[in-house]
Design a protein around this motif. Sequence first.
Motif, mmCIF file in Angstrom:
data_model
loop_
_atom_site.group_PDB
_atom_site.id
_atom_site.type_symbol
_atom_site.label_atom_id
_atom_site.label_comp_id
_atom_site.label_asym_id
_atom_site.label_seq_id
_atom_site.Cartn_x
_atom_site.Cartn_y
_atom_site.Cartn_z
ATOM 1 N N GLN A 208 -5.059 -4.017 -11.890
ATOM 2 C CA GLN A 208 -5.894 -4.940 -12.656
ATOM 3 C C GLN A 208 -5.094 -5.477 -13.846
ATOM 4 O O GLN A 208 -4.879 -4.775 -14.841
ATOM 5 N N ASP A 209 -4.693 -6.722 -13.732
ATOM 6 C CA ASP A 209 -3.836 -7.334 -14.749
ATOM 7 C C ASP A 209 -4.475 -7.304 -16.129
ATOM 8 O O ASP A 209 -3.786 -7.084 -17.136
ATOM 9 N N ARG A 210 -5.785 -7.518 -16.180
ATOM 10 C CA ARG A 210 -6.446 -7.576 -17.482
ATOM 11 C C ARG A 210 -6.354 -6.244 -18.215
ATOM 12 O O ARG A 210 -6.126 -6.198 -19.431
ATOM 13 N N VAL A 211 -6.540 -5.152 -17.498
ATOM 14 C CA VAL A 211 -6.518 -3.835 -18.115
ATOM 15 C C VAL A 211 -5.140 -3.555 -18.714
ATOM 16 O O VAL A 211 -5.019 -3.065 -19.844
ATOM 17 N N LEU A 212 -4.092 -3.875 -17.971
ATOM 18 C CA LEU A 212 -2.738 -3.644 -18.469
ATOM 19 C C LEU A 212 -2.426 -4.568 -19.641
ATOM 20 O O LEU A 212 -1.804 -4.147 -20.633
ATOM 21 N N ALA A 213 -2.848 -5.821 -19.558
ATOM 22 C CA ALA A 213 -2.596 -6.765 -20.648
ATOM 23 C C ALA A 213 -3.314 -6.334 -21.929
ATOM 24 O O ALA A 213 -2.755 -6.441 -23.035
ATOM 25 N N ASP A 214 -4.554 -5.856 -21.794
ATOM 26 C CA ASP A 214 -5.305 -5.391 -22.967
ATOM 27 C C ASP A 214 -4.602 -4.196 -23.611
ATOM 28 O O ASP A 214 -4.574 -4.062 -24.844
ATOM 29 N N ARG A 215 -4.032 -3.314 -22.780
ATOM 30 C CA ARG A 215 -3.305 -2.173 -23.346
ATOM 31 C C ARG A 215 -2.089 -2.663 -24.120
ATOM 32 O O ARG A 215 -1.821 -2.181 -25.234
ATOM 33 N N ASP A 216 -1.345 -3.583 -23.537
ATOM 34 C CA ASP A 216 -0.158 -4.123 -24.210
ATOM 35 C C ASP A 216 -0.531 -4.740 -25.554
ATOM 36 O O ASP A 216 0.157 -4.532 -26.563
ATOM 37 N N ASP A 217 -1.633 -5.496 -25.570
ATOM 38 C CA ASP A 217 -2.074 -6.144 -26.815
ATOM 39 C C ASP A 217 -2.459 -5.107 -27.866
ATOM 40 O O ASP A 217 -2.198 -5.294 -29.063
ATOM 41 N N LEU A 218 -3.091 -4.013 -27.423
ATOM 42 C CA LEU A 218 -3.500 -2.979 -28.364
ATOM 43 C C LEU A 218 -2.282 -2.313 -29.004
ATOM 44 O O LEU A 218 -2.254 -2.090 -30.225
ATOM 45 N N VAL A 219 -1.264 -2.000 -28.204
ATOM 46 C CA VAL A 219 -0.059 -1.365 -28.749
ATOM 47 C C VAL A 219 0.612 -2.280 -29.766
ATOM 48 O O VAL A 219 0.983 -1.846 -30.869
ATOM 49 N N VAL A 220 0.756 -3.545 -29.414
ATOM 50 C CA VAL A 220 1.369 -4.508 -30.341
ATOM 51 C C VAL A 220 0.537 -4.623 -31.608
ATOM 52 O O VAL A 220 1.063 -4.671 -32.727
ATOM 53 N N GLY A 221 -0.795 -4.638 -31.450
ATOM 54 C CA GLY A 221 -1.672 -4.749 -32.612
ATOM 55 C C GLY A 221 -1.555 -3.559 -33.551
ATOM 56 O O GLY A 221 -1.497 -3.726 -34.780
ATOM 57 N N VAL A 222 -1.507 -2.350 -33.013
ATOM 58 C CA VAL A 222 -1.392 -1.153 -33.849
ATOM 59 C C VAL A 222 -0.040 -1.139 -34.563
ATOM 60 O O VAL A 222 0.048 -0.821 -35.762
ATOM 61 N N LEU A 223 1.007 -1.498 -33.851
ATOM 62 C CA LEU A 223 2.341 -1.507 -34.464
ATOM 63 C C LEU A 223 2.472 -2.601 -35.532
ATOM 64 O O LEU A 223 3.341 -2.522 -36.403
ATOM 65 N N GLY A 224 1.593 -3.594 -35.472
ATOM 66 C CA GLY A 224 1.646 -4.683 -36.437
ATOM 67 C C GLY A 224 0.668 -4.559 -37.580
ATOM 68 O O GLY A 224 0.522 -5.489 -38.390
ATOM 69 N N LEU A 225 -0.007 -3.423 -37.704
ATOM 70 C CA LEU A 225 -0.992 -3.244 -38.777
ATOM 71 C C LEU A 225 -0.307 -3.226 -40.145
ATOM 72 O O LEU A 225 0.585 -2.401 -40.397
ATOM 73 N N ARG A 226 -0.730 -4.123 -41.025
ATOM 74 C CA ARG A 226 -0.170 -4.176 -42.381
ATOM 75 C C ARG A 226 -1.276 -4.236 -43.438
ATOM 76 O O ARG A 226 -1.090 -3.758 -44.554
ATOM 77 N N ARG A 227 -2.393 -4.871 -43.111
ATOM 78 C CA ARG A 227 -3.473 -5.067 -44.080
ATOM 79 C C ARG A 227 -4.804 -4.666 -43.459
ATOM 80 O O ARG A 227 -4.932 -4.582 -42.233
#
Length: 383
Positions: A208-227
Amino acid sequence: MSVWDAIVGQRQAVEQLKAVASGDPKAIAQSWLICGPPGSGRSNVARAFAAALESPDHGLGDEPTRVSRQVLAGTHPDVAVLATDKVTIGIDEVRGLIATSEQMPSTAPWRIIIIEDVDRMLERTTNVLLKEIEEPSEHTIWLLCAPSAQDVLPTIRSRTRIVSLAVPSNQAVAAFLEREAGVEPRLASRAARLAEGHIGVARLYATQDRVLADRDDLVVGVLGLRRASDAVLLAGNLIENAQGQAKDDVDRQAAEAEADFRRVNGLGEKDRIPTALRGAYNAIAKKDELRRRATRRSRDVLDRALNTVASIYRDVAVLQNNAEDAVGLINLENREAITELSVRLTRAGAVERLEDIAVARRRLNGNGNPTLVFEALFCALIA
């Protein structure tokens, strides 16, 4: 293909259960507790064991017998399975199983009762089950499934024979995805690594492409937390994605159920449902039931998200302790950003964030508001 071929990475347990199924029927324990972490395949092991117990060839043939196929498909009259999407297993459901267990098997040697997630029983429900587990009917075998023996009350645990499953290796899960789902090797390997041994999650990532894409977005989002604003936006996106994944899943299940109903009743895809079948048709498409399933699926997605976030700080700890060669990284695709985070954080800081994730999990399991839970978590993770 034998009844055991769908079991991944559990050679020791499979050999143990094979020997039992093909041994002296009088020596078979009648109450079992099959334990394994989420995704280890404990429910599949229970079904395969039941198929081996009921089949004339004891599950040792190269091809499943008709009896084995019925058991694995959930259609054998002497094998009952209790699975639930609810938070807890109801006492009336267990009483119904007890009544079934007291009946003689109709065609097979045993009447087998499988209860998935027995850890979801409240204590009073477990007490109803206890007597039957302690003194089963002569021709009945109980197969209970739980994440670990410690998740089950001692009164049940002490009256069952315990089978412990391991976390399947990434190689075993990847090979399974290639063989059973036709996944190409590179994607199968990546899905297995990201799923951390959870077979069901690995299949989701691989198919399921959506499930994998959502995981990728979450990892990038957590690593980009600044504010704090980043945390609020990320939490909102996560909740929206969880609801979307859950709706997709439930819609897919509803469509499959409708297609099965039409096929069984000889109806085409666009044929009108006859009046005589309208009641049965409506029963498979209850809106309240679908809504409840969607809520449960959404919680499953959020729980999976917590595992994903934890994997980031696990990788941080691996790099901080120079252990990559020994245990590897889960999020290899994000190695550069994780390396930068491992420098910004102290070792104590990485541990504190894993503890913050554990707190969020407890709050979520306690029916905390998901949006508030994740907003608080993501704020706490800001380095």
